[in-house]
Write a protein that holds these residues in place. Sequence first.
Motif, PDB file in Angstrom:
ATOM      1  N   UNK A   1       0.810  -1.222   0.000  1.00 21.08           N
ATOM      2  CA  UNK A   1       0.000   0.000   0.000  1.00 21.08           C
ATOM      3  C   UNK A   1       0.835   1.259   0.000  1.00 21.08           C
ATOM      4  N   UNK A   2       1.885   1.279   0.818  1.00 15.86           N
ATOM      5  CA  UNK A   2       2.758   2.453   0.887  1.00 15.86           C
ATOM      6  C   UNK A   2       3.480   2.672  -0.434  1.00 15.86           C
ATOM      7  N   UNK A   3       3.986   1.594  -1.030  1.00 19.91           N
ATOM      8  CA  UNK A   3       4.686   1.707  -2.310  1.00 19.91           C
ATOM      9  C   UNK A   3       3.732   2.115  -3.430  1.00 19.91           C
ATOM     10  N   UNK A   4       2.514   1.580  -3.408  1.00 27.61           N
ATOM     11  CA  UNK A   4       1.533   1.943  -4.430  1.00 27.61           C
ATOM     12  C   UNK A   4       1.172   3.421  -4.333  1.00 27.61           C
ATOM     13  N   UNK A   5       0.975   3.901  -3.118  1.00 23.42           N
ATOM     14  CA  UNK A   5       0.653   5.316  -2.927  1.00 23.42           C
ATOM     15  C   UNK A   5       1.792   6.205  -3.426  1.00 23.42           C
ATOM     16  N   UNK A   6       3.028   5.852  -3.077  1.00 16.34           N
ATOM     17  CA  UNK A   6       4.180   6.654  -3.502  1.00 16.34           C
ATOM     18  C   UNK A   6       4.290   6.677  -5.033  1.00 16.34           C
ATOM     19  N   UNK A   7       4.098   5.523  -5.661  1.00 16.48           N
ATOM     20  CA  UNK A   7       4.184   5.450  -7.128  1.00 16.48           C
ATOM     21  C   UNK A   7       3.044   6.239  -7.770  1.00 16.48           C
ATOM     22  N   UNK A   8       1.846   6.116  -7.204  1.00 13.61           N
ATOM     23  CA  UNK A   8       0.691   6.853  -7.747  1.00 13.61           C
ATOM     24  C   UNK A   8       0.913   8.352  -7.643  1.00 13.61           C
TER      25      UNK A   8
ATOM     26  N   UNK B   1       1.195   1.612 -12.585  1.00 11.48           N
ATOM     27  CA  UNK B   1       2.049   2.493 -11.786  1.00 11.48           C
ATOM     28  C   UNK B   1       3.500   2.476 -12.256  1.00 11.48           C
ATOM     29  N   UNK B   2       3.783   1.612 -13.239  1.00  7.33           N
ATOM     30  CA  UNK B   2       5.123   1.519 -13.820  1.00  7.33           C
ATOM     31  C   UNK B   2       6.180   1.157 -12.783  1.00  7.33           C
ATOM     32  N   UNK B   3       5.858   0.181 -11.956  1.00  3.65           N
ATOM     33  CA  UNK B   3       6.799  -0.330 -10.963  1.00  3.65           C
ATOM     34  C   UNK B   3       6.815  -1.856 -11.029  1.00  3.65           C
ATOM     35  N   UNK B   4       7.908  -2.437 -10.602  1.00  4.43           N
ATOM     36  CA  UNK B   4       8.003  -3.897 -10.601  1.00  4.43           C
ATOM     37  C   UNK B   4       7.281  -4.466  -9.388  1.00  4.43           C
TER      38      UNK B   4
ATOM     39  N   UNK C   1       8.543  -6.505  -7.407  1.00  7.12           N
ATOM     40  CA  UNK C   1       9.558  -6.484  -6.351  1.00  7.12           C
ATOM     41  C   UNK C   1       9.566  -5.148  -5.620  1.00  7.12           C
ATOM     42  N   UNK C   2       9.409  -4.075  -6.355  1.00  2.74           N
ATOM     43  CA  UNK C   2       9.372  -2.748  -5.741  1.00  2.74           C
ATOM     44  C   UNK C   2       8.133  -2.609  -4.868  1.00  2.74           C
ATOM     45  N   UNK C   3       6.980  -3.027  -5.373  1.00  4.19           N
ATOM     46  CA  UNK C   3       5.752  -2.922  -4.588  1.00  4.19           C
ATOM     47  C   UNK C   3       5.809  -3.764  -3.322  1.00  4.19           C
ATOM     48  N   UNK C   4       6.498  -4.897  -3.376  1.00  5.12           N
ATOM     49  CA  UNK C   4       6.551  -5.776  -2.220  1.00  5.12           C
ATOM     50  C   UNK C   4       7.743  -5.488  -1.308  1.00  5.12           C
ATOM     51  N   UNK C   5       8.475  -4.420  -1.627  1.00  6.15           N
ATOM     52  CA  UNK C   5       9.594  -4.025  -0.778  1.00  6.15           C
ATOM     53  C   UNK C   5      10.799  -4.941  -0.867  1.00  6.15           C
ATOM     54  N   UNK C   6      10.977  -5.591  -2.008  1.00  6.62           N
ATOM     55  CA  UNK C   6      12.084  -6.535  -2.165  1.00  6.62           C
ATOM     56  C   UNK C   6      13.310  -5.926  -2.837  1.00  6.62           C
ATOM     57  N   UNK C   7      13.201  -4.677  -3.274  1.00  5.99           N
ATOM     58  CA  UNK C   7      14.341  -4.008  -3.899  1.00  5.99           C
ATOM     59  C   UNK C   7      14.663  -2.746  -3.125  1.00  5.99           C
ATOM     60  N   UNK C   8      15.950  -2.430  -2.999  1.00 14.64           N
ATOM     61  CA  UNK C   8      16.303  -1.181  -2.307  1.00 14.64           C
ATOM     62  C   UNK C   8      15.893   0.009  -3.153  1.00 14.64           C
ATOM     63  N   UNK C   9      15.527   1.087  -2.491  1.00 12.20           N
ATOM     64  CA  UNK C   9      15.153   2.304  -3.186  1.00 12.20           C
ATOM     65  C   UNK C   9      16.417   2.973  -3.697  1.00 12.20           C
ATOM     66  N   UNK C  10      16.372   3.492  -4.915  1.00 13.46           N
ATOM     67  CA  UNK C  10      17.501   4.258  -5.446  1.00 13.46           C
ATOM     68  C   UNK C  10      17.488   5.622  -4.785  1.00 13.46           C
TER      69      UNK C  10
END
Length: 117
Positions: free
Chosen positions: A10-17, A60-63, A65-74
């Motif tokens: 949810x947090x990653x989706x909101x940030x991407x949106x 949202x143009x994200x993987x 892995x990004x949505x599930x918090x499996x990749x470090x943020x750049x």
Amino acid sequence: MNEELAITIGTAARAAREHLGLTQAEVAERIGLVHPVYSRLERGKMLPSVPSLYRLCRELRVSPETLMGLTPKASGRKDSQPQAEEGPKLRRLLHLAQKLEEEDLDALLHIASALAR
């Protein structure tokens, strides 16, 4: 339901949106969900189905892995994002704190310091 995963998604989706400048209603319509259901997803109150997760990633143009918090943020600063072991609530708090004006951030710091005593 895995609450930690739901909050992370949810947090990653909101940030991407927000990065794309879209409203919840726009994303909900594009991925085939009604607005209240999508809102619950962003608040970490539910997990998306696999087809919904696929459509969400695409819109949202994200993987996944990004949505599930499996990749470090750049990031330019190494310490600008909390590590996964710090938990979704701390990540969400940091995400919200980064949006605050200086005066409000000082107030939040004061409150957090008082609570930590």
